[in-house]
Write an enzyme that holds these catalytic residues in place. Structure first.
Site, PDB file in Angstrom:
ATOM      1  N   SER A 143       0.816  -1.219   0.000  1.00 21.96           N
ATOM      2  CA  SER A 143       0.000   0.000   0.000  1.00 21.96           C
ATOM      3  C   SER A 143       0.846   1.264   0.000  1.00 21.96           C
ATOM      4  O   SER A 143       0.299   2.367   0.006  1.00 21.96           O
ATOM      5  CB  SER A 143      -0.912   0.002   1.223  1.00 21.96           C
ATOM      6  OG  SER A 143      -0.168   0.189   2.407  1.00 21.96           O
ATOM      7  N   THR A 173      -2.099   2.930   3.234  1.00 23.41           N
ATOM      8  CA  THR A 173      -1.327   4.178   3.343  1.00 23.41           C
ATOM      9  C   THR A 173      -0.588   4.100   4.661  1.00 23.41           C
ATOM     10  O   THR A 173      -0.976   3.333   5.541  1.00 23.41           O
ATOM     11  CB  THR A 173      -2.303   5.383   3.396  1.00 23.41           C
ATOM     12  OG1 THR A 173      -3.015   5.473   2.168  1.00 23.41           O
ATOM     13  CG2 THR A 173      -1.602   6.701   3.649  1.00 23.41           C
ATOM     14  N   THR A 212       1.785   7.030   0.377  1.00 27.16           N
ATOM     15  CA  THR A 212       0.921   5.946  -0.090  1.00 27.16           C
ATOM     16  C   THR A 212       1.130   5.637  -1.561  1.00 27.16           C
ATOM     17  O   THR A 212       1.598   6.502  -2.326  1.00 27.16           O
ATOM     18  CB  THR A 212      -0.563   6.350   0.113  1.00 27.16           C
ATOM     19  OG1 THR A 212      -1.398   5.235  -0.153  1.00 27.16           O
ATOM     20  CG2 THR A 212      -0.967   7.483  -0.811  1.00 27.16           C
ATOM     21  N   ARG A 231      -5.100   9.590 -10.853  1.00 26.15           N
ATOM     22  CA  ARG A 231      -5.936   9.820  -9.666  1.00 26.15           C
ATOM     23  C   ARG A 231      -5.048  10.210  -8.486  1.00 26.15           C
ATOM     24  O   ARG A 231      -4.017   9.595  -8.229  1.00 26.15           O
ATOM     25  CB  ARG A 231      -6.717   8.555  -9.331  1.00 26.15           C
ATOM     26  CG  ARG A 231      -7.583   8.631  -8.050  1.00 26.15           C
ATOM     27  CD  ARG A 231      -6.894   8.017  -6.868  1.00 26.15           C
ATOM     28  NE  ARG A 231      -7.770   7.936  -5.692  1.00 26.15           N
ATOM     29  CZ  ARG A 231      -7.345   7.652  -4.463  1.00 26.15           C
ATOM     30  NH1 ARG A 231      -6.053   7.419  -4.253  1.00 26.15           N
ATOM     31  NH2 ARG A 231      -8.178   7.587  -3.456  1.00 26.15           N
ATOM     32  N   THR A 288      -5.875   7.352   6.782  1.00 15.29           N
ATOM     33  CA  THR A 288      -5.770   6.281   5.804  1.00 15.29           C
ATOM     34  C   THR A 288      -7.207   5.896   5.440  1.00 15.29           C
ATOM     35  O   THR A 288      -8.138   6.241   6.165  1.00 15.29           O
ATOM     36  CB  THR A 288      -5.027   5.052   6.376  1.00 15.29           C
ATOM     37  OG1 THR A 288      -5.759   4.536   7.502  1.00 15.29           O
ATOM     38  CG2 THR A 288      -3.617   5.401   6.833  1.00 15.29           C
ATOM     39  N   GLY A 289      -7.353   5.194   4.336  1.00 15.42           N
ATOM     40  CA  GLY A 289      -8.712   4.796   3.933  1.00 15.42           C
ATOM     41  C   GLY A 289      -9.163   5.532   2.690  1.00 15.42           C
ATOM     42  O   GLY A 289      -8.338   6.118   1.973  1.00 15.42           O
TER      43      GLY A 289
END
Ligand code: GLY
Length: 363
Positions: free
Chosen positions: A91, A211, A229, A239, A262-263
């Site tokens: 990640s 991340t 990340t 993106r 994160t997420g």
């Protein structure tokens, strides 16, 4: 019957209502140049480093640097470098899962509390340590954010080698994702002559938003942070997530504290939660309260049916991590129960539980 989630949410809403009263007492506007008051309890404490759970080694390394007298920014960058160069963390950095074209594109930001400066890179290809490049953007340009080829050219100018960051393991996961994405294209996963439906989405090839965030207070009581990340797995090329956006994936105020995330970055980009968390701490929230507040903000602003579960809750997760000037730490996520984040301080390195709004997995 009342369940754990109901209690958590009700308490939270009650606290939110009280916070609303406090907020209405807060001056609506400030004279330019006037500093926000800092609560008396928020005094510098001993050093501490926090990270998302994949940063147990990162916080330990950050504390080593701090104990040797290093600045918090040196410490957190040294910490996350261990994860950026780790091929097994899919990640972040080297070994991160690529975009839909099979190219690893990295995002990172840093923020240095004592000087209030920030630097960031986005959609950076071929450079193993995006956090170091973000720092150079901060220190060696008059800008805050460089993206794409410009960011890579800038890194090369400062001597970073351009490398292939796609490990065989990450490439194989990407190939399997591509082969099982649809039965309307011509890619086929390994199959036997008897198999009929061989182009279906496989649940085990989950897209994720891994991340690492790490922030710390050093021996001088100064605060800095970093978020780095490879972003959303198999993303559309170009993106950019929340990690390199100051105020979204990272924010530091040396008088108040630091926050990172994160997420699902898109949810955070629409709510600027790192900034929100630091401002909530400025108003008196503990780090954990402030992180829960940010989770609740995302819940309130998630209005599209395609992003909700059948009870109208977000069908995704976002996690927040924060520390304040007093050395208190906390974290929260929208969905959880038993998940942890990493903390290192004078008592050593340990995992601390994240608060949550809803128990379980999103979906
Ligand atoms: N939070 C990481 C990302 O969305 O890219």
């Amino acid at each position: 019957m009342q369940n754990e989630h109901d209690t958590t949410r009700r308490d939270f809403l009650k606290r939110g209502a009280l916070a609303g009263v406090a907020a209405s007492l807060w001056p609506a506007a400030r004279v330019v140049g006037e500093r926000s008051p800092v609560r008396p309890s928020m005094r510098p404490a001993g050093p501490v480093a926090i990270s998302s759970r994949n940063g147990m080694r990162a916080v330990a390394r950050a504390m080593e640097v701090i104990q040797q007298g290093g600045d918090a920014l040196d410490a957190v960058i040294a910490g996350v470098n261990l994860v950026e160069e780790d091929p097994d963390d899919m990640s972040v950095g080297y070994g991160g899962l690529p975009n839909e074209d099979g190219v690893v594109q990295l995002d990172a930001s840093v923020m240095h509390g004592p000087t209030g400066r920030a630097g960031a890179v986005a959609a950076l290809e071929g450079i193993k340590y995006p956090s170091k490049v973000a720092r150079l953007v901060m220190e060696r340009t008059d800008h805050v954010l460089l993206v794409g080829k410009g960011a890579q050219d800038f890194a090369r100018m400062h001597g970073f080698p351009v490398e292939n960051l796609l490990t065989d393991r990450a490439r194989e996961v990407w190939v399997r994702w591509k082969e099982t994405l649809s039965n309307q294209d011509d890619y086929l996963p390994p199959h036997s002559p008897e198999d009929r439906d061989i182009g279906m989405y496989l649940e085990e090839i989950k897209r994720h938003w891994g991340t690492i965030h790490c922030s710390a207070i050093d021996l001088a009581g100064n605060i800095s942070g970093v978020t780095t990340t490879s972003g959303l797995a198999f993303k559309i090329p170009g993106r950019v997530g929340d990690s390199p956006i100051i105020g979204a994936g990272l924010y530091v105020d040396n008088e108040v504290g630091a926050a990172g995330s994160t997420g699902r970055g898109e949810a955070n980009l629409e709510n600027l939660c790192a900034f929100l968390i630091v401002e909530r701490m400025r108003m008196g929230d503990s780090p954990q309260q402030a992180c829960l507040y940010a989770c609740e903000r995302i819940v309130d602003h998630t209005r599209l049916a395609r992003l909700q579960d059948d009870q109208g809750r977000p069908a995704f997760n976002v996690k927040f991590y924060a520390l304040n000037k007093a050395g208190e730490v906390g974290g929260a996520e929208i969905w959880g129960g038993g998940n942890t984040f990493a903390v290192a301080d004078a008592n050593g390195t340990r995992e601390v539980e994240l608060a949550y709004l809803y128990r379980g997995e999103p979906g």
